[in-house]
Design an enzyme around this catalytic site. Sequence first.
Site, mmCIF file in Angstrom:
data_model
loop_
_atom_site.group_PDB
_atom_site.id
_atom_site.type_symbol
_atom_site.label_atom_id
_atom_site.label_comp_id
_atom_site.label_asym_id
_atom_site.label_seq_id
_atom_site.Cartn_x
_atom_site.Cartn_y
_atom_site.Cartn_z
ATOM 1 N N THR A 282 0.852 -1.186 0.000
ATOM 2 C CA THR A 282 0.000 0.000 0.000
ATOM 3 C C THR A 282 0.884 1.231 0.000
ATOM 4 O OG1 THR A 282 -1.766 1.210 1.142
ATOM 5 C CG2 THR A 282 -0.289 -0.095 2.526
ATOM 6 N N GLU A 283 0.544 2.204 -0.847
ATOM 7 C CA GLU A 283 1.482 3.292 -1.115
ATOM 8 C C GLU A 283 1.694 4.235 0.062
ATOM 9 O OE1 GLU A 283 -2.201 4.519 -3.670
ATOM 10 O OE2 GLU A 283 -1.258 2.654 -3.026
ATOM 11 N N ASN A 284 0.855 4.172 1.091
ATOM 12 C CA ASN A 284 1.095 5.026 2.249
ATOM 13 C C ASN A 284 2.112 4.433 3.222
ATOM 14 O OD1 ASN A 284 -1.202 3.200 2.675
ATOM 15 N ND2 ASN A 284 -1.316 4.065 4.719
ATOM 16 N N SER A 324 8.170 4.206 -0.215
ATOM 17 C CA SER A 324 7.095 3.459 -0.843
ATOM 18 C C SER A 324 7.036 3.719 -2.340
ATOM 19 C CB SER A 324 5.759 3.833 -0.191
ATOM 20 O OG SER A 324 4.712 3.075 -0.743
#
Length: 452
Positions: A282-284, A324
């Site tokens: 997940t990009e966060n 990320s």
Amino acid sequence: MKTVPVLSLEEAARLVNPGQTLLVGGFGMTGNPVHLMHALAETGTGELTYVANNVSEPGLSGGRLLRNGQIRKAVGSYFTSNPEAVKAYQAGELEVELLPQGTLAEALRAGGAGIGGFYTPTAAGTVIAEGADVRVLNGREMVFVPALRGDVALLRAWRADRAGNLQYRLTEQNFNPLMATAADLVIVEVEEIVDVGEIAPEHVHTPGLYVDYLVQASLTPDDLGSSADVKGGAKKVDESRLHMARRALQELRPGDVVNLGIGIPTLVADLITPEHGVILHTENGMLGVGPAPEGGGAMEYPVNAGKIPVTALPGASYFDSAASFGMIRGGHVDVAVMGGLQVDEAGNLANWAVPGKPLLGVGGAMDLASGARRLIVTMTHTEPGGAPKLVPECTLPLTARGRVDMVITDKAVFEFVDRQLTLTGLMPGATLEEVRATTAARFVERVGELTP
């Protein structure tokens, strides 16, 4: 070793001056300096340039500043979730600069590292890159992005020691460590302040040399809004959407690092079992995402890019947003599955903006579409009014050019074979005649090879 002063919320808020550029940490409901922002709203300090991933949730920090008219300009990747931001923009009261999420993170990292800027393939060929310096480097079109710095950073961390060393909880890193390096004055609200030595050196995420002031402010569930609690239980999902999710799952292989977008792609996560051997990103700032918890929220669990509390599988890891998106742009994410508004014959994707609907956020879609090794788009075959989404040429603003590998709709599966859009499968209940009638793009038919 220095001792960092501890201020009250009111004292800290008064350090922000009119007209300054403000860096504000957080992603969705996690890592937001909510108490500092509320205190700033009480001061009335205005003409601010507000730099954040989004202008926060309507009930939280950025919303109060907007209502007060304190923000002159907002720089970030996503604003649509805040109706107040949309309203202010439409009224001409708010200037907005949209940056892809990974570009925002890297611009802050560059600003904190004393680098003037960088070239990125993200957003090449899109309206976001209009007016930018664009060059071809290593065979790819690259867009120049200048570094980004602020006058003041307002951040959130879990713990700090009296020397200013910071430790973050779960996915609360996001933009906070980057912004700590990229501002002239750094103020951090923390839940707990401990003596020097109580945070082991290997657990320090942000060294104290970046931090100027601390504020102690504990979080409560009310401070986190809708992510404070999530209930388990089955969700009723349209069967055609489940068919698309199941078909996308067939494309994932053991060991694949996979990023799932919001909407139909999210359903894929509910179908993945440990036996699939897929690693969700997940990009966060998390690798090794597990299913949603049966109960609890963002104070007990990490949160994914959809702002939903999730669990962490054994071997999971947390990191900041620059790391990320470095994974994404560096080609370390094997597959991205995301929604779409249009895909055309050249493999171009449009999925972030619709004419007549202002301020739609670009988020991390541009980074994922251009950086993942393989891009699978899941979308309904037509618009609600019947207009085809597979078109000769995209008419909506592009997300990425020539990056789509597969399209899965509620009627069919298409792949780009030798750069040609090719029909390779029919979905349950769909007919070839129906697909032909509802597809505007030209495509090659593998009639004898069609599979359900």
